[in-house]
Scaffold this active site. Structure first.
Site, PDB file in Angstrom:
ATOM      1  N   ASP A 187     -22.164 -34.887  26.736  1.00  0.00           N
ATOM      2  CA  ASP A 187     -21.169 -35.595  25.912  1.00  0.00           C
ATOM      3  C   ASP A 187     -20.478 -34.608  24.975  1.00  0.00           C
ATOM      4  OD1 ASP A 187     -19.790 -37.289  24.212  1.00  0.00           O
ATOM      5  OD2 ASP A 187     -21.395 -38.773  24.085  1.00  0.00           O
ATOM      6  N   HIS A 278     -15.174 -44.450  32.146  1.00  0.00           N
ATOM      7  CA  HIS A 278     -14.915 -44.089  30.744  1.00  0.00           C
ATOM      8  C   HIS A 278     -13.886 -42.969  30.634  1.00  0.00           C
ATOM      9  CE1 HIS A 278     -15.722 -43.637  26.481  1.00  0.00           C
ATOM     10  NE2 HIS A 278     -16.050 -42.360  26.650  1.00  0.00           N
TER      11      HIS A 278
HETATM   12  C1  HEM Z   1     -15.554 -38.463  27.279  1.00  0.00           C
HETATM   13  C2  HEM Z   1     -19.656 -40.869  26.354  1.00  0.00           C
HETATM   14  C3  HEM Z   1     -17.334 -43.541  23.048  1.00  0.00           C
HETATM   15  C4  HEM Z   1     -13.329 -40.956  23.788  1.00  0.00           C
HETATM   16  C5  HEM Z   1     -16.861 -38.891  27.317  1.00  0.00           C
HETATM   17  C6  HEM Z   1     -17.866 -38.387  28.220  1.00  0.00           C
HETATM   18  C7  HEM Z   1     -19.009 -39.058  27.952  1.00  0.00           C
HETATM   19  C8  HEM Z   1     -18.731 -39.995  26.888  1.00  0.00           C
HETATM   20  C9  HEM Z   1     -20.371 -38.877  28.619  1.00  0.00           C
HETATM   21  C10 HEM Z   1     -17.662 -37.315  29.290  1.00  0.00           C
HETATM   22  C11 HEM Z   1     -17.883 -35.912  28.820  1.00  0.00           C
HETATM   23  C12 HEM Z   1     -16.936 -35.468  27.734  1.00  0.00           C
HETATM   24  O1  HEM Z   1     -15.787 -35.041  27.968  1.00  0.00           O
HETATM   25  O2  HEM Z   1     -17.366 -35.549  26.570  1.00  0.00           O
HETATM   26  C13 HEM Z   1     -19.369 -41.817  25.384  1.00  0.00           C
HETATM   27  C14 HEM Z   1     -20.326 -42.768  24.875  1.00  0.00           C
HETATM   28  C15 HEM Z   1     -19.665 -43.526  23.949  1.00  0.00           C
HETATM   29  C16 HEM Z   1     -18.308 -43.033  23.879  1.00  0.00           C
HETATM   30  C17 HEM Z   1     -21.773 -42.893  25.324  1.00  0.00           C
HETATM   31  C18 HEM Z   1     -20.173 -44.651  23.104  1.00  0.00           C
HETATM   32  C19 HEM Z   1     -21.459 -44.837  22.824  1.00  0.00           C
HETATM   33  C20 HEM Z   1     -16.042 -43.092  22.967  1.00  0.00           C
HETATM   34  C21 HEM Z   1     -15.040 -43.595  22.061  1.00  0.00           C
HETATM   35  C22 HEM Z   1     -13.916 -42.864  22.285  1.00  0.00           C
HETATM   36  C23 HEM Z   1     -14.219 -41.895  23.320  1.00  0.00           C
HETATM   37  C24 HEM Z   1     -15.224 -44.721  21.064  1.00  0.00           C
HETATM   38  C25 HEM Z   1     -12.559 -42.960  21.624  1.00  0.00           C
HETATM   39  C26 HEM Z   1     -12.029 -44.063  21.168  1.00  0.00           C
HETATM   40  C27 HEM Z   1     -13.597 -40.052  24.787  1.00  0.00           C
HETATM   41  C28 HEM Z   1     -12.635 -39.067  25.249  1.00  0.00           C
HETATM   42  C29 HEM Z   1     -13.270 -38.365  26.279  1.00  0.00           C
HETATM   43  C30 HEM Z   1     -14.615 -38.924  26.401  1.00  0.00           C
HETATM   44  C31 HEM Z   1     -11.226 -38.851  24.726  1.00  0.00           C
HETATM   45  C32 HEM Z   1     -12.664 -37.236  27.133  1.00  0.00           C
HETATM   46  C33 HEM Z   1     -11.859 -37.867  28.251  1.00  0.00           C
HETATM   47  C34 HEM Z   1     -11.216 -36.830  29.152  1.00  0.00           C
HETATM   48  O3  HEM Z   1     -10.092 -36.432  28.874  1.00  0.00           O
HETATM   49  O4  HEM Z   1     -11.854 -36.447  30.149  1.00  0.00           O
HETATM   50  N1  HEM Z   1     -17.415 -39.866  26.512  1.00  0.00           N
HETATM   51  N2  HEM Z   1     -18.160 -42.009  24.766  1.00  0.00           N
HETATM   52  N3  HEM Z   1     -15.510 -42.072  23.707  1.00  0.00           N
HETATM   53  N4  HEM Z   1     -14.761 -39.929  25.488  1.00  0.00           N
HETATM   54 FE1  HEM Z   1     -16.451 -41.012  25.174  1.00  0.00          FE
END
Ligand code: HEM
Length: 368
Positions: A187, A278
């Site tokens: 993450d 996601h």
């Molecule tokens: C990407 C988990 C909440 C925005 C990711 C990734 C994971 C992850 C595993 C893929 C690896 C990475 O690029 O970091 C989670 C979990 C969440 C959560 C477990 C809640 C418990 C959120 C929230 C937002 C968000 C609330 C924004 C409102 C993003 C963005 C990416 C991302 C912008 C990168 C997307 C890309 O361009 O590939 N998240 N996330 N996430 N997450 Fe989350």
């Protein structure tokens, strides 16, 4: 006693992160192993003068503690000896600007977020006039710094909520490795790079509010993970819901963690990364929709009968919440596959004032 192979003789307790500078530390600083976020409210009889006292006290003690020196009037100076990359970051909630008669100086996007259908927000995790965010590799040093900074201001403030989070312990993995969250996922892979990208996306340039140049905004969401039902999902289902592999963090269309995902790729007529994965929903659709994510895990004592109370203290830093963060959050609220296993239970927004010059104090650009 048998000790495993790769023991490292190195200690990190003496490492420091500069307190003074154009920006407050603790935002684009490489994340320390532990974090604490405390939201405080000014007491009803406190106003601008009391706020200035709080900011002066915090500045004087933070400058010392982050350098490994005891705070002024420190009753346990021994506990200040190992700064372990301690940072102290202060934020101003939307309500603070009204409280001190400076409503017109509030950066416009620093206001409560709109409510989303996925939200189950609890007042005990939401809002606040002031934020005190500490980051440190050592929980002892952090606990001491926290107590010193909070006890000094207790006649002028009340604590609204405290959230504690952690990442992998320093020394357990290579510095700079992307953390994992408690769902098992890598993450934090996709984030703006230090330098030009952070400058462009994170630090305010003072165009709207001149006092805010060098500051940023913070959205802090406490998001519970429904780990009991996540446990029921097989690896394939987990990978599809994120759009990346749990084992390597690679996108479903690539081999390595940092490969670019191909959101258009199909196999047998089916999109490889599902449209509601996601990362497919969260990926920016305009260049402006990007921000710095710097999440911490939490794993608090569970309620009686429950096995865990775990989740993410999700933090996003950007120049402008409306332009950068909100469109992404809106898309996630509408149709993110992950919503089935995650529940936002807290929400707070803060302006993070610019950095401090020696001899000055945090926030003096606003209240000085
Ligand atoms: C990407 C988990 C909440 C925005 C990711 C990734 C994971 C992850 C595993 C893929 C690896 C990475 O690029 O970091 C989670 C979990 C969440 C959560 C477990 C809640 C418990 C959120 C929230 C937002 C968000 C609330 C924004 C409102 C993003 C963005 C990416 C991302 C912008 C990168 C997307 C890309 O361009 O590939 N998240 N996330 N996430 N997450 Fe989350």
């Amino acid at each position: 006693m048998a000790v495993g192979a790769a023991t490292q003789p190195t200690t990190f307790g003496g490492d420091t992160i500069a307190f003074y500078g154009a920006h407050q530390a603790g935002v684009d600083t490489p994340p320390q192993a532990h974090a604490q976020f405390v939201a405080l409210d000014l007491r009803p009889d406190a106003g601008r003068d009391e706020l200035i006292s709080i900011l002066r006290l915090w500045t004087a003690d933070a400058a010392r503690l982050t350098a490994g020196r005891p705070a002024l009037a420190d009753t346990e100076p021994e506990l200040a000896a190992a700064p372990a990359r301690l940072t102290v970051t202060v934020g101003f909630g939307p309500s603070l600007f009204d409280r001190i008669g400076l409503a017109e100086a509030r950066p416009p996007s620093v206001r409560d977020l709109p409510s989303f259908t996925i939200d189950r927000l609890e007042p005990q995790w939401s809002g606040g006039d002031l934020l005190l965010h500490l980051g440190c590799d050592d929980p002892m040093t952090l606990a001491h710094a926290s107590r010193v900074l909070l006890k000094n201001v207790r006649s002028m403030t009340t604590i609204r909520w405290t959230q504690r989070g952690f990442r992998t312990a320093r020394g357990t993995a290579d510095d700079g490795a992307t953390m994992r969250n408690l769902m098992g996922s890598v993450d934090g892979t996709v984030n703006p790079a230090p330098g030009a990208e952070i400058d462009d996306l994170v630090w305010d340039a003072g165009a709207g509010q001149p006092w805010f140049a060098g500051g940023t905004t913070l959205v802090l969401r406490r998001i519970r993970m429904e780990l009991d039902t996540w446990d029921e999902l097989d690896t394939h289902g987990r990978n599809l819901s994120i759009g990346r592999r749990q084992d390597t963090g690679a996108p479903l269309t690539g081999q390595d963690e940092h490969d670019q995902p191909d959101f258009g790729a199909t196999k047998n007529g089916i999109t490889v990364i599902p449209e509601n994965a996601h990362i497919a929903r969260a990926h920016h659709r305009t260049a402006r929709e990007q921000f710095l994510r710097r999440a911490y895990n939490y794993d608090d004592p569970p309620a009686p009968g429950a096995v865990s109370d775990a989740g993410l203290i999700f933090t996003a830093y950007q120049r402008d919440i409306d332009e950068q963060f909100l469109p992404v959050q809106q898309r996630l609220a509408e149709a993110d596959a992950l919503n089935e296993w995650t529940t936002p239970v807290g929400s707070a927004v803060f302006a993070i004032p610019p950095g401090v010059r020696e001899g000055g104090y945090i926030g003096e650009q606003l209240v000085g």
